[in-house]
Scaffold this active site. Sequence first.
Site, short mmCIF file in Angstrom:
data_model
loop_
_atom_site.label_atom_id
_atom_site.label_comp_id
_atom_site.label_asym_id
_atom_site.label_seq_id
_atom_site.Cartn_x
_atom_site.Cartn_y
_atom_site.Cartn_z
N SER A 95 -14.19 0.45 9.19
CA SER A 95 -13.33 0.60 8.03
C SER A 95 -13.85 -0.15 6.81
CB SER A 95 -11.92 0.10 8.37
OG SER A 95 -11.11 0.07 7.20
N ALA A 96 -13.67 0.47 5.64
CA ALA A 96 -14.02 -0.17 4.38
C ALA A 96 -13.11 -1.36 4.08
CB ALA A 96 -13.93 0.84 3.24
N ASP A 97 -11.99 -1.47 4.82
CA ASP A 97 -11.11 -2.63 4.64
C ASP A 97 -11.88 -3.93 4.86
OD1 ASP A 97 -9.15 -0.71 4.38
OD2 ASP A 97 -8.12 -1.20 6.26
N ASP A 103 -18.39 3.98 12.93
CA ASP A 103 -17.11 4.08 12.23
C ASP A 103 -16.52 2.68 12.05
OD1 ASP A 103 -14.72 4.79 11.11
OD2 ASP A 103 -14.18 6.27 12.62
N LYS A 132 -5.28 -2.82 13.66
CA LYS A 132 -4.60 -1.79 14.44
C LYS A 132 -5.12 -1.77 15.88
CE LYS A 132 -3.56 1.20 10.51
NZ LYS A 132 -4.16 0.39 9.43
N GLU A 188 0.83 -1.20 0.00
CA GLU A 188 0.00 0.00 0.00
C GLU A 188 0.87 1.25 0.00
OE1 GLU A 188 -1.34 1.66 3.78
OE2 GLU A 188 -1.34 -0.39 4.53
N VAL A 212 -5.67 -0.09 2.62
CA VAL A 212 -5.74 -1.55 2.48
C VAL A 212 -6.81 -1.92 1.45
CG1 VAL A 212 -6.39 -3.70 3.66
CG2 VAL A 212 -4.82 -2.09 4.76
N LYS A 256 -6.05 10.26 0.71
CA LYS A 256 -6.17 8.89 1.21
C LYS A 256 -7.26 8.18 0.42
CE LYS A 256 -6.71 6.42 5.62
NZ LYS A 256 -6.99 6.59 7.06
#
Length: 311
Positions: free
Chosen positions: A148-150, A146, A167, A32, A114, A94
């Site tokens: 993540s789209a990951d 919230d 994380k 990435e 990611v 980003k």
Amino acid sequence: MKKQLNKNAELLSISEEVLTALEEKKPVVALESTIIAHGFNYPENLECALACEKVIRETSAVPATIAILDGKIKIGLSHKEIEYLAVNSKNIIKCSVRDLAVVLSQKLDGATTVAGTMFCANAVGIPVFATGGIGGVHRNASTTFDISADLEELACTPVAVVCAGAKSILDIPLTREYLETGGVPVVGYNTYDFPNFYTRKSGTEVDYNLPTTKAIAQFIRTSQQLDLTRGMLICCPIPKEYELDFDYIDKKIRDALEEAQRQGITGKETTPFLLAKICEVTDGKSVAANKALVYNNSKVAAEIAVELAAI
């Protein structure tokens, strides 16, 4: 999606090194670029990016760092392009999957997350991707939603993501639940514990423990043969000598989260803020740990790619 992107050659630029490796079915590892533009400060971001590529080459694979530059998806960056991202990080967008079309159409510069990297890697046939830690469900997601789209991309894009878990700033149990709901297999590389980025354990477990990179490559190959459409999460604990104390780093994270809330920081700005704050309050210990785990993940990913190419 691979065929669709290849037809739109004006949107794609693959370096000669990566293109040759793909055509000759040699091992390639995607990397990435958000870690360059938004993960570390200059010059550490440049040093880290180049070190990851060096580790992969030393393991007999080809690195393919991915970013959006000059209106194209660049697969395999030059030293000059990596340095550009590192130096001009404040002007680099980003880019998750949702951002790709806008950034490309307006010929803006973007660093892939990611999710964004997974999409681009899969589009050109790169099956293995090394990163630090994936995004996931944030600790206050019950009120902010919230997530993540990951996690969404892992549920629909067949790329093996080699990481040190999610994380540490995230809600790890909820992230694991979300991965399970998405049908994403979570495999530990010689571990039963789901790593917690800065620490080797999180209190949750992986789905399966595979003890060798050869076994992991066989697993990836079988997934390809079954034509599964899910991603695969390959979890590597941070090297023991760089691990931070769980209670120590958790306290720093909770303090940073409170600071983010006070400042009204939300959305995709949350993770960069928290990582920078944690670096500040740990006197750089978190950065040393972050770099160590990224290098380790890059090496393991390269070993997996080499084994996969040999099958």
